[in-house]
Write a protein that holds these residues in place. Sequence first.
Motif, PDB file in Angstrom:
ATOM      1  N   VAL A   1      -3.011  26.754 -17.933  1.00 49.05           N
ATOM      2  CA  VAL A   1      -1.940  27.183 -16.921  1.00 49.05           C
ATOM      3  C   VAL A   1      -2.225  26.224 -15.178  1.00 49.05           C
ATOM      4  N   VAL A   2      -1.049  26.474 -14.687  1.00 52.61           N
ATOM      5  CA  VAL A   2      -0.559  25.387 -13.675  1.00 52.61           C
ATOM      6  C   VAL A   2       0.228  26.191 -12.332  1.00 52.61           C
ATOM      7  N   LEU A   3      -0.152  26.721 -11.380  1.00 57.28           N
ATOM      8  CA  LEU A   3       0.548  27.768 -10.707  1.00 57.28           C
ATOM      9  C   LEU A   3       0.918  26.424  -9.026  1.00 57.28           C
ATOM     10  N   PRO A   4       2.010  26.104  -9.437  1.00 62.57           N
ATOM     11  CA  PRO A   4       2.536  24.527  -7.813  1.00 62.57           C
ATOM     12  C   PRO A   4       2.129  25.062  -6.969  1.00 62.57           C
ATOM     13  N   ALA A   5       1.557  24.490  -6.327  1.00 57.60           N
ATOM     14  CA  ALA A   5       1.046  23.503  -4.702  1.00 57.60           C
ATOM     15  C   ALA A   5       1.838  25.088  -3.180  1.00 57.60           C
ATOM     16  N   HIS A   6       1.527  25.406  -2.664  1.00 56.35           N
ATOM     17  CA  HIS A   6       1.563  25.966  -2.078  1.00 56.35           C
ATOM     18  C   HIS A   6       1.458  25.982  -1.014  1.00 56.35           C
ATOM     19  N   PHE A   7       1.349  26.532   0.524  1.00 52.80           N
ATOM     20  CA  PHE A   7       1.306  26.425   1.967  1.00 52.80           C
ATOM     21  C   PHE A   7       0.431  27.115   2.200  1.00 52.80           C
ATOM     22  N   HIS A   8      -0.078  28.257   1.191  1.00 49.28           N
ATOM     23  CA  HIS A   8      -0.963  28.349   2.072  1.00 49.28           C
ATOM     24  C   HIS A   8      -2.349  28.826   1.157  1.00 49.28           C
ATOM     25  N   ALA A   9      -3.391  29.893   1.199  1.00 47.05           N
ATOM     26  CA  ALA A   9      -4.481  29.850   0.408  1.00 47.05           C
ATOM     27  C   ALA A   9      -3.853  30.065  -0.561  1.00 47.05           C
ATOM     28  N   ARG A  10      -4.409  29.495  -1.851  1.00 45.95           N
ATOM     29  CA  ARG A  10      -4.655  30.275  -3.078  1.00 45.95           C
ATOM     30  C   ARG A  10      -6.149  30.145  -3.773  1.00 45.95           C
ATOM     31  N   GLU A  11      -6.459  31.994  -4.498  1.00 48.71           N
ATOM     32  CA  GLU A  11      -7.628  32.084  -4.901  1.00 48.71           C
ATOM     33  C   GLU A  11      -7.452  32.344  -6.225  1.00 48.71           C
ATOM     34  N   LEU A  12      -8.516  32.208  -7.471  1.00 46.30           N
ATOM     35  CA  LEU A  12      -8.330  32.813  -8.261  1.00 46.30           C
ATOM     36  C   LEU A  12      -9.941  33.347  -9.128  1.00 46.30           C
ATOM     37  N   PHE A  13      -9.699  34.409  -9.525  1.00 50.88           N
ATOM     38  CA  PHE A  13     -10.483  35.761  -9.855  1.00 50.88           C
ATOM     39  C   PHE A  13     -10.396  35.576 -11.349  1.00 50.88           C
ATOM     40  N   VAL A  14     -11.637  35.337 -12.267  1.00 52.38           N
ATOM     41  CA  VAL A  14     -11.956  35.634 -13.570  1.00 52.38           C
ATOM     42  C   VAL A  14     -12.411  36.907 -13.925  1.00 52.38           C
ATOM     43  N   LEU A  15     -10.672  37.791 -14.034  1.00 51.91           N
ATOM     44  CA  LEU A  15     -11.568  38.829 -14.643  1.00 51.91           C
ATOM     45  C   LEU A  15     -12.099  38.920 -16.608  1.00 51.91           C
ATOM     46  N   SER A  16     -11.780  38.245 -17.369  1.00 52.52           N
ATOM     47  CA  SER A  16     -11.452  38.221 -18.621  1.00 52.52           C
ATOM     48  C   SER A  16     -11.960  36.372 -19.491  1.00 52.52           C
ATOM     49  N   GLY A  17     -13.013  36.193 -20.114  1.00 55.05           N
ATOM     50  CA  GLY A  17     -12.628  35.273 -21.141  1.00 55.05           C
ATOM     51  C   GLY A  17     -13.038  34.387 -19.600  1.00 55.05           C
ATOM     52  N   SER A  18     -13.164  32.692 -20.143  1.00 54.94           N
ATOM     53  CA  SER A  18     -12.997  31.553 -19.781  1.00 54.94           C
ATOM     54  C   SER A  18     -12.480  30.781 -19.487  1.00 54.94           C
ATOM     55  N   VAL A  19     -12.486  29.759 -18.578  1.00 54.63           N
ATOM     56  CA  VAL A  19     -11.530  29.164 -18.481  1.00 54.63           C
ATOM     57  C   VAL A  19     -12.586  27.281 -18.182  1.00 54.63           C
ATOM     58  N   THR A  20     -12.464  26.247 -18.135  1.00 49.24           N
ATOM     59  CA  THR A  20     -12.175  25.030 -17.028  1.00 49.24           C
ATOM     60  C   THR A  20     -11.669  24.975 -15.375  1.00 49.24           C
ATOM     61  N   TRP A  21     -12.046  24.359 -15.077  1.00 48.60           N
ATOM     62  CA  TRP A  21     -11.577  24.098 -13.578  1.00 48.60           C
ATOM     63  C   TRP A  21     -11.455  22.610 -12.677  1.00 48.60           C
ATOM     64  N   GLN A  22     -11.153  21.675 -12.943  1.00 50.28           N
ATOM     65  CA  GLN A  22     -11.445  20.148 -12.465  1.00 50.28           C
ATOM     66  C   GLN A  22     -11.200  20.381 -10.942  1.00 50.28           C
ATOM     67  N   THR A  23     -12.977  19.449 -10.357  1.00 44.22           N
ATOM     68  CA  THR A  23     -11.908  19.479  -8.820  1.00 44.22           C
ATOM     69  C   THR A  23     -13.096  18.045  -8.673  1.00 44.22           C
ATOM     70  N   ASP A  24     -14.179  17.890  -8.481  1.00 45.58           N
ATOM     71  CA  ASP A  24     -15.090  16.162  -8.494  1.00 45.58           C
ATOM     72  C   ASP A  24     -15.089  16.395 -10.242  1.00 45.58           C
ATOM     73  N   GLU A  25     -15.824  17.826 -10.639  1.00 44.37           N
ATOM     74  CA  GLU A  25     -15.777  17.929 -12.112  1.00 44.37           C
ATOM     75  C   GLU A  25     -15.599  18.975 -12.074  1.00 44.37           C
ATOM     76  N   THR A  26     -15.642  18.526 -13.622  1.00 44.98           N
ATOM     77  CA  THR A  26     -15.144  19.969 -13.794  1.00 44.98           C
ATOM     78  C   THR A  26     -16.353  20.983 -14.719  1.00 44.98           C
ATOM     79  N   ARG A  27     -15.676  22.070 -14.195  1.00 39.38           N
ATOM     80  CA  ARG A  27     -16.565  23.564 -13.908  1.00 39.38           C
ATOM     81  C   ARG A  27     -16.176  24.811 -15.047  1.00 39.38           C
ATOM     82  N   LEU A  28     -16.540  25.306 -15.989  1.00 33.16           N
ATOM     83  CA  LEU A  28     -16.673  26.472 -16.870  1.00 33.16           C
ATOM     84  C   LEU A  28     -17.322  27.384 -15.804  1.00 33.16           C
ATOM     85  N   LEU A  29     -15.597  28.437 -15.998  1.00 35.48           N
ATOM     86  CA  LEU A  29     -15.702  29.582 -14.536  1.00 35.48           C
ATOM     87  C   LEU A  29     -15.479  30.637 -16.022  1.00 35.48           C
ATOM     88  N   ASN A  30     -16.931  31.587 -15.957  1.00 39.20           N
ATOM     89  CA  ASN A  30     -16.987  32.167 -16.890  1.00 39.20           C
ATOM     90  C   ASN A  30     -16.646  33.883 -16.128  1.00 39.20           C
TER      91      ASN A  30
END
Length: 221
Positions: free
Chosen positions: A156-185
Amino acid sequence: MNKHADFHRTAWQLAQEHEWVPSPLPGVERILLDRRGDEVAVATSIVRYAPGASFDPHQHALGEEFIVLEGEFGDEAGRYPAGTYVRNPPGSSHQPFSEPGCVIFVKLRQFAPEDLRQCVVPISFDTPSSGWVIDDLHEFEGEEVQVVRAAAGERVVLPAHFHARELFVLSGSVTWQTDETRLLNPRSWFRLEPGHPLRVVTQTPAVLFAKTRPLTPEQQR
């Protein structure tokens, strides 16, 4: 009381890192995700009401939005079951309560003063068999509030934006890559600094709350 208060920087909090802290009122606890200020604050939190708990009457000078995660939330305008998105505009007031108890994800003092739309929207938790879809909840002058429903194994990719972007996991799980791969439950949260795209990979079918918003004057300082 500040937490992740530099809104120009990326911040996150995984579900396993959450810690409940008491509010000034009995029976109401909260998990602080980001916050700048004391009891009147620019804030993103998870709030838990014990059965029968209530909050004092108060006004939202710069608005309030919340999603009911568990139970049922109530005020003078109605009662809202789990899976409901509610938006109360600047200048609105209410006295919240919960007879059975509830948990909500809530954001305070993050609206444009001119954004006066009040809405109550049920969120769909149905996920597609493949791909991903976006349900628009609200839009106003650079603010976009959306729910993303995705099958497992999707990038899932949402494009870069000039404003702050945030995400909250309501159900399921995703991985997010920053300096390391994080599992978000479920109930994990992150906020991206302006100018960065949002990229996650679903590990299971997932429903995600995503928001892009201009920084308010309080957040720009």
